[in-house]
Each structure stands twice: as C-alpha cells, then as structure tokens.
Design a protein around this motif. Structure first.
Motif, PDB file in Angstrom:
ATOM      1  N   THR A  60      -0.398  14.246   8.088  1.00 31.96           N
ATOM      2  CA  THR A  60      -1.519  13.992   7.184  1.00 31.96           C
ATOM      3  C   THR A  60      -0.952  13.533   5.845  1.00 31.96           C
ATOM      4  O   THR A  60       0.029  14.101   5.360  1.00 31.96           O
ATOM      5  CB  THR A  60      -2.357  15.273   6.961  1.00 31.96           C
ATOM      6  OG1 THR A  60      -2.714  15.811   8.227  1.00 31.96           O
ATOM      7  CG2 THR A  60      -3.615  14.972   6.172  1.00 31.96           C
ATOM      8  N   LEU A  61      -1.551  12.502   5.275  1.00 33.55           N
ATOM      9  CA  LEU A  61      -1.149  11.996   3.953  1.00 33.55           C
ATOM     10  C   LEU A  61      -2.373  11.937   3.043  1.00 33.55           C
ATOM     11  O   LEU A  61      -3.440  11.512   3.477  1.00 33.55           O
ATOM     12  CB  LEU A  61      -0.593  10.569   4.071  1.00 33.55           C
ATOM     13  CG  LEU A  61       0.672  10.339   4.879  1.00 33.55           C
ATOM     14  CD1 LEU A  61       0.903   8.846   5.069  1.00 33.55           C
ATOM     15  CD2 LEU A  61       1.879  10.983   4.202  1.00 33.55           C
ATOM     16  N   VAL A  62      -2.186  12.353   1.808  1.00 36.89           N
ATOM     17  CA  VAL A  62      -3.236  12.167   0.803  1.00 36.89           C
ATOM     18  C   VAL A  62      -2.573  11.575  -0.427  1.00 36.89           C
ATOM     19  O   VAL A  62      -1.488  12.012  -0.825  1.00 36.89           O
ATOM     20  CB  VAL A  62      -3.925  13.506   0.425  1.00 36.89           C
ATOM     21  CG1 VAL A  62      -4.978  13.282  -0.670  1.00 36.89           C
ATOM     22  CG2 VAL A  62      -4.572  14.149   1.639  1.00 36.89           C
ATOM     23  N   LEU A 104       3.672   3.979   0.952  1.00 36.37           N
ATOM     24  CA  LEU A 104       2.810   2.866   0.537  1.00 36.37           C
ATOM     25  C   LEU A 104       1.644   2.854   1.517  1.00 36.37           C
ATOM     26  O   LEU A 104       1.852   2.812   2.728  1.00 36.37           O
ATOM     27  CB  LEU A 104       3.583   1.546   0.636  1.00 36.37           C
ATOM     28  CG  LEU A 104       2.828   0.274   0.227  1.00 36.37           C
ATOM     29  CD1 LEU A 104       2.659   0.224  -1.287  1.00 36.37           C
ATOM     30  CD2 LEU A 104       3.557  -0.973   0.710  1.00 36.37           C
ATOM     31  N   PHE A 105       0.406   2.916   1.003  1.00 43.53           N
ATOM     32  CA  PHE A 105      -0.752   2.997   1.895  1.00 43.53           C
ATOM     33  C   PHE A 105      -1.771   1.912   1.549  1.00 43.53           C
ATOM     34  O   PHE A 105      -2.009   1.631   0.380  1.00 43.53           O
ATOM     35  CB  PHE A 105      -1.440   4.363   1.749  1.00 43.53           C
ATOM     36  CG  PHE A 105      -2.650   4.518   2.648  1.00 43.53           C
ATOM     37  CD1 PHE A 105      -2.510   4.967   3.949  1.00 43.53           C
ATOM     38  CD2 PHE A 105      -3.925   4.196   2.198  1.00 43.53           C
ATOM     39  CE1 PHE A 105      -3.613   5.094   4.790  1.00 43.53           C
ATOM     40  CE2 PHE A 105      -5.036   4.318   3.026  1.00 43.53           C
ATOM     41  CZ  PHE A 105      -4.879   4.769   4.325  1.00 43.53           C
ATOM     42  N   GLY A 106      -2.376   1.316   2.584  1.00 39.43           N
ATOM     43  CA  GLY A 106      -3.415   0.326   2.292  1.00 39.43           C
ATOM     44  C   GLY A 106      -3.843  -0.438   3.530  1.00 39.43           C
ATOM     45  O   GLY A 106      -3.662   0.024   4.664  1.00 39.43           O
ATOM     46  N   GLY A 107      -4.415  -1.618   3.298  1.00 38.97           N
ATOM     47  CA  GLY A 107      -4.926  -2.386   4.425  1.00 38.97           C
ATOM     48  C   GLY A 107      -5.091  -3.859   4.105  1.00 38.97           C
ATOM     49  O   GLY A 107      -4.879  -4.296   2.961  1.00 38.97           O
ATOM     50  N   TRP A 400       0.177   2.916   6.717  1.00 31.92           N
ATOM     51  CA  TRP A 400       1.183   3.247   5.712  1.00 31.92           C
ATOM     52  C   TRP A 400       2.576   2.869   6.196  1.00 31.92           C
ATOM     53  O   TRP A 400       2.826   2.695   7.379  1.00 31.92           O
ATOM     54  CB  TRP A 400       1.145   4.754   5.406  1.00 31.92           C
ATOM     55  CG  TRP A 400       1.525   5.609   6.584  1.00 31.92           C
ATOM     56  CD1 TRP A 400       0.694   6.015   7.600  1.00 31.92           C
ATOM     57  CD2 TRP A 400       2.831   6.132   6.910  1.00 31.92           C
ATOM     58  NE1 TRP A 400       1.403   6.757   8.530  1.00 31.92           N
ATOM     59  CE2 TRP A 400       2.713   6.851   8.131  1.00 31.92           C
ATOM     60  CE3 TRP A 400       4.084   6.060   6.284  1.00 31.92           C
ATOM     61  CZ2 TRP A 400       3.797   7.486   8.730  1.00 31.92           C
ATOM     62  CZ3 TRP A 400       5.168   6.693   6.879  1.00 31.92           C
ATOM     63  CH2 TRP A 400       5.020   7.401   8.092  1.00 31.92           C
ATOM     64  N   THR A 401       3.470   2.767   5.230  1.00 28.72           N
ATOM     65  CA  THR A 401       4.899   2.674   5.531  1.00 28.72           C
ATOM     66  C   THR A 401       5.620   3.460   4.441  1.00 28.72           C
ATOM     67  O   THR A 401       5.015   3.804   3.419  1.00 28.72           O
ATOM     68  CB  THR A 401       5.384   1.216   5.604  1.00 28.72           C
ATOM     69  OG1 THR A 401       6.769   1.204   6.008  1.00 28.72           O
ATOM     70  CG2 THR A 401       5.245   0.485   4.282  1.00 28.72           C
ATOM     71  N   ASP A 402       6.889   3.792   4.670  1.00 29.25           N
ATOM     72  CA  ASP A 402       7.621   4.514   3.623  1.00 29.25           C
ATOM     73  C   ASP A 402       8.912   3.777   3.287  1.00 29.25           C
ATOM     74  O   ASP A 402       9.201   2.722   3.851  1.00 29.25           O
ATOM     75  CB  ASP A 402       7.869   5.981   4.015  1.00 29.25           C
ATOM     76  CG  ASP A 402       8.839   6.151   5.181  1.00 29.25           C
ATOM     77  OD1 ASP A 402       9.577   5.190   5.504  1.00 29.25           O
ATOM     78  OD2 ASP A 402       8.871   7.246   5.776  1.00 29.25           O
ATOM     79  N   ALA A 403       9.670   4.346   2.361  1.00 30.99           N
ATOM     80  CA  ALA A 403      10.870   3.671   1.861  1.00 30.99           C
ATOM     81  C   ALA A 403      11.965   3.557   2.917  1.00 30.99           C
ATOM     82  O   ALA A 403      12.911   2.794   2.750  1.00 30.99           O
ATOM     83  CB  ALA A 403      11.384   4.402   0.619  1.00 30.99           C
ATOM     84  N   SER A 404      11.853   4.293   4.036  1.00 30.46           N
ATOM     85  CA  SER A 404      12.851   4.178   5.112  1.00 30.46           C
ATOM     86  C   SER A 404      12.401   3.244   6.227  1.00 30.46           C
ATOM     87  O   SER A 404      13.081   3.102   7.234  1.00 30.46           O
ATOM     88  CB  SER A 404      13.144   5.552   5.725  1.00 30.46           C
ATOM     89  OG  SER A 404      13.699   6.402   4.754  1.00 30.46           O
ATOM     90  N   GLY A 405      11.213   2.656   6.068  1.00 27.15           N
ATOM     91  CA  GLY A 405      10.730   1.717   7.089  1.00 27.15           C
ATOM     92  C   GLY A 405       9.907   2.353   8.199  1.00 27.15           C
ATOM     93  O   GLY A 405       9.462   1.682   9.122  1.00 27.15           O
ATOM     94  N   ASN A 406       9.722   3.694   8.146  1.00 23.73           N
ATOM     95  CA  ASN A 406       8.811   4.322   9.104  1.00 23.73           C
ATOM     96  C   ASN A 406       7.386   3.971   8.702  1.00 23.73           C
ATOM     97  O   ASN A 406       7.131   3.596   7.560  1.00 23.73           O
ATOM     98  CB  ASN A 406       8.964   5.843   9.072  1.00 23.73           C
ATOM     99  CG  ASN A 406      10.360   6.271   9.482  1.00 23.73           C
ATOM    100  OD1 ASN A 406      10.864   5.833  10.508  1.00 23.73           O
ATOM    101  ND2 ASN A 406      10.990   7.097   8.665  1.00 23.73           N
ATOM    102  N   GLY A 407       6.451   4.163   9.626  1.00 27.41           N
ATOM    103  CA  GLY A 407       5.068   3.915   9.252  1.00 27.41           C
ATOM    104  C   GLY A 407       4.177   3.783  10.452  1.00 27.41           C
ATOM    105  O   GLY A 407       4.640   3.809  11.607  1.00 27.41           O
ATOM    106  N   GLU A 408       2.880   3.646  10.183  1.00 31.76           N
ATOM    107  CA  GLU A 408       1.926   3.499  11.278  1.00 31.76           C
ATOM    108  C   GLU A 408       0.680   2.778  10.775  1.00 31.76           C
ATOM    109  O   GLU A 408       0.182   3.072   9.689  1.00 31.76           O
ATOM    110  CB  GLU A 408       1.546   4.883  11.828  1.00 31.76           C
ATOM    111  CG  GLU A 408       0.773   4.820  13.117  1.00 31.76           C
ATOM    112  CD  GLU A 408       0.760   6.140  13.882  1.00 31.76           C
ATOM    113  OE1 GLU A 408       0.556   6.084  15.099  1.00 31.76           O
ATOM    114  OE2 GLU A 408       0.940   7.209  13.271  1.00 31.76           O
ATOM    115  N   PHE A 409       0.214   1.822  11.572  1.00 24.37           N
ATOM    116  CA  PHE A 409      -1.030   1.111  11.267  1.00 24.37           C
ATOM    117  C   PHE A 409      -1.989   1.260  12.434  1.00 24.37           C
ATOM    118  O   PHE A 409      -1.575   1.231  13.594  1.00 24.37           O
ATOM    119  CB  PHE A 409      -0.774  -0.379  11.023  1.00 24.37           C
ATOM    120  CG  PHE A 409      -0.355  -0.677   9.613  1.00 24.37           C
ATOM    121  CD1 PHE A 409      -1.265  -1.190   8.696  1.00 24.37           C
ATOM    122  CD2 PHE A 409       0.948  -0.434   9.187  1.00 24.37           C
ATOM    123  CE1 PHE A 409      -0.899  -1.449   7.386  1.00 24.37           C
ATOM    124  CE2 PHE A 409       1.329  -0.690   7.879  1.00 24.37           C
ATOM    125  CZ  PHE A 409       0.407  -1.201   6.976  1.00 24.37           C
TER     126      PHE A 409
END
Length: 461
Positions: A60-62, A104-107, A400-409
């Motif tokens: 979960t991210l907020v 980083l979060f968005g669309g 989202w993605t993070d500074a290590s390149g992980n993420g999910e859309f």
C-alpha cells in the motif's frame, strides 16, 4: 474549461540545476491505517494526495504533498519524457542504506489524440508526483518517508520543518477517529449520449463485419449528481471494501479525484523481473457455486471469448519477447473470479533487459486489446470517430515506479472522476462481429456497478 491544462507545469517550482539535490529519509512507525494517513493530509494537502494498493494487498502506498511534479502535454514521446525526467531526478538522489526508495506515482491519458473540452481539462497527457510524505506498508512494516527536492541553501532548516510536519501527520493518523461511512445522496443519474453509444456500437460492428478490424472497445459515461460534495477518503474507503481482488487507486489533481478498483494489471517490475497478465473474455458470476462453476466452464469453452483472449496473449507475448529474455507463458488460460464478473486470465513473465524500464513497457502495452481493440491503430481510429467522448484517464495506465526501477501499473477501468458534488463513471466493452448494441449496453451497467455502489448508488438487478 480548457484553460487548466497548462497549470500543471507552473506547479513545478524547483528548476533542476547543478545545485539541485534530492533528499529522502525514512522512519519505521507503528501500525497506521493508510486511509487515516491519507485523511490526515486533508486539511493542508487536500489537492495533493494519492492512494494505491496492489491486487494481492501486499503493498500500500499513500502520498501527501508534492516534492516534485513531472508532467507533460505531449502526444508523442510522453512516456519517454516522464522516464527521462525521473532518471534525471534519481541521478541526484542522496539516501542512506536504511532509507527506502522514493516513489513516483501517476498516470497517462488514454488517447492524447482524442482530447476534448470535458471534465478532464485539469488532467494533462502524463502526470506524476514525488510525494513530500510517503507512506509504504509492505511485509508487515509501516514506513514513512520524507522526500525533498531543492536548490535552496536553507535545505537543512526546510527538512527539519518537514520532519515536524511528518510527525504531526503520523500522530493525527494514529490518534484521530475518522468516520469513513458513506452517506451520499444521489439526486440525479444522467446518461450521457445513450443514443450515440448504441449507434457507435452498431457502426463499430459494421466496420468489423466489413473486415476493417477484429474488435473495437466502445465506452460510455454516466454522470451522478449528489446532494453534497463527496468526500475523497470515503469514496476510497468504499471502493477498497467493494472489490477485494483489484488494484485500488486514487489520484488527486486540483479538486478532482480519479479513483477506482481495477482487476487489470498492465505491468509489474520487481527485482529485474517483468510480470504482466492477459485478462480478456468474461461472463457473469453464478447465483450458486454450482451455477458459477458451470458458467466458468462455459467461458473456458466459448470460442468467441477464447479468440478474444488469444489476441491479448499474442500481443503481450510479442512485447515481452522484445524487451525481455526468458519469457514464460502458460499454454491455456485460467479463470479469474471477482465479485460481479469472471474473466479468462493468462500470466506472463520475463527477465528485464538492461536498457528498458517500466515506461518502455507502459508505452508498448498501452492500449491493450482489452481497452482499445485489434488491430490497435484501426480500433483507435474507429473509437475517435464513433465514441464521441474524452476518456481522459479512464482505461489509461496508472501506477508507480521507484528509484530502483521497481514498480507496477494497472489499467484504470472500473473507475470514476469525482469533482465536488458530481461523479463521472466510465465503462466499455469489446465489440465484435456479432455484438448486439442493447446487450452491450446492459453489460456496461454490470461494469458501472462496483463504483456506483461505492458512491452510494443502487442498481436494480
């Protein structure tokens, strides 16, 4: 209405220069309800919040506040632009071992070539934020980070102020009793362009029969009017209870909240591995376990649905073979059952190539055949010509993605745009050669149902 599109750029007060630095600091805290943290930010950061929970509830991210906004109004190169800006920011990141990666979060909008003056005017082509305060709940740990991007000499004092603010937000979230109960009175439900929708389905079917396309997704919208303004956190709370096996998301831009509960993952990257899912072909849930099983068997054996599913599998596997090594795809689909509907489902996995990031996949995979059609370019042309509305971020990639390149859309379906005392709900369906407009229309109501329920609406049947 059309004036808002350019405002987003003005909000980036920090100009990236050689003296700009990106600081992050993480503290571990006791258990916090993510929605309480989201609501703790309401008084000062009402328009600057986001919420994300993945489908299996392991993350979960907020986000509260904006440390930085990455946005663009491009039709071409919009994915690379966000990717490049994010890489540039990550290159100036200063963090210690114990600090987790900033997120980083968005669309992105569904189709930047088909924008019209509409309720989506405040939403640019691509919009992403680095939050000032980031809550991350994963593997039983609750972590709160501060992110600050600055070229000010007074950075240390500024950061100290953010620490005080962080402690205040944590305290409010842990101590205050929030009432998330939803008592929205819907005073009107307005169907937008029902005749146009039925005509669009008819025309799309006609084009398909003439061999121009195999499948075209046609969507429509309804507008709800409420007695009072609808509270963002109550809408999010209701949708998180609604759809248990879905991605839950909320993205606030100005006084609008785009939110939903989507079953459809676009791409996940974790520790150098890429994962996707092909979800296409659907049937209703049964009234009993026995009927449910029979309907599931019917779906697995249905030629039309299996063909529709195979289109998606072919497209996604081609992309994975282009960007990955060692691609794994099961031979036959399984059933994915969610509250109102069951789908055909096939998982895809690959090992990520060095030069690619999550945005490469988002660009290549969007729009999927499940939301655009087959072949994609022809289907998009038919949608632009026939659908007659701006989908905005509906059916676009969100994540989202993070500074290590992980993420999910995920793909932003089962979603709505909430603006004060109004909500706009969107739903569509795949049109093929033997589609019947009235039946397609009925199916959109099934897809409106989760969000409609979350906003306090009732549907007959």
């Amino acid at each position: 209405m059309g004036h808002k599109m350019t405002d987003v750029r003005d909000m980036q007060r920090v100009i990236i220069s050689p003296s700009t630095r990106f600081f992050t600091e993480t503290v571990e805290v006791g258990r916090i309800s993510p929605l309480s943290f989201f609501e703790a930010g309401a008084s000062q950061y009402k328009d600057k919040r986001f919420y994300w929970q993945n489908a299996d509830k392991t993350l979960t991210l907020v986000g509260i506040g904006h440390a930085y906004i990455l946005a663009n109004g491009k039709t071409d190169g919009r994915f690379e632009d966000i990717s490049d800006q994010w890489k540039q920011l990550c290159s100036i990141l200063i963090k210690e071992e114990k600090d987790i990666d900033p997120v980083l979060f968005g669309g992105f909008s569904f189709d930047e070539d088909n924008r019209k003056v509409s309720e989506w005017d405040g939403f640019p082509s691509g919009y992403f934020v680095v939050p000032s305060f980031q809550l991350k709940i994963e593997e039983g740990k609750t972590l709160v980070s501060i992110n600050m991007i600055t070229n000010r000499k007074e950075a240390a004092a500024d950061f100290e102020r953010l620490r005080e603010e962080r402690d205040k937000l944590i305290h409010i979230a842990q101590v205050e009793e929030f009432d998330f109960a939803n008592q929205n009175q819907i005073i009107a439900t307005i169907e937008r362009g029902k005749k146009k929708y039925l005509k669009a389905v008819e025309n799309a079917t006609d084009s398909i029969r003439k061999g121009k396309a195999d499948k075209v997704v046609i969507a429509r919208a309804i507008e709800l009017q409420f007695e009072h303004d609808v509270n963002s956190v109550k809408a999010l709370h209701a949708i998180t209870n609604e759809q248990q096996e879905s991605y839950q998301f909320g993205l606030q831009i100005g006084d609008s909240l785009f939110f939903g509960a989507t079953p459809e993952r676009l791409i996940e990257i974790k520790n150098g591995k890429a994962y996707s899912a092909c979800v296409a072909g659907s049937i209703r849930r049964g009234k009993s376990a026995q009927e449910d099983r029979a309907l599931g068997e019917e779906l697995l054996g249905d030629r039309k649905n299996r063909e529709e599913h195979q289109h998606v599998v072919s497209m996604i596997s081609n992309i994975f073979h282009k960007y990955c090594s060692e691609v794994l795809i099961p031979k036959a689909p399984k059933l994915m059952k969610i509250r109102d509907i069951q789908h055909l489902y096939t998982s895809v996995e690959g090992t990520l190539g060095k030069e690619n990031d999550i945005f490469s996949f988002v660009q290549a995979l969007h729009p999927t055949p499940a939301l655009g059609g087959v072949p994609t370019d022809v289907a998009l042309e038919i949608i632009r010509q026939e659908e007659g509305m701006d989908r905005g971020y509906y059916a676009g990639p969100i994540g989202w993605t993070d500074a290590s390149g992980n993420g999910e859309f995920a793909v932003a379906i089962r979603s709505a745009l909430l603006m004060s005392d109004r909500a706009y709900l969107y739903a569509g369906g795949g049109i093929v050669a033997d589609s019947v407009p009235e039946l397609e229309y009925d199916e959109t109501w099934v897809k409106f149902r989760p969000v409609l329920r979350a906003l306090g609406g009732k549907l007959n049947g």
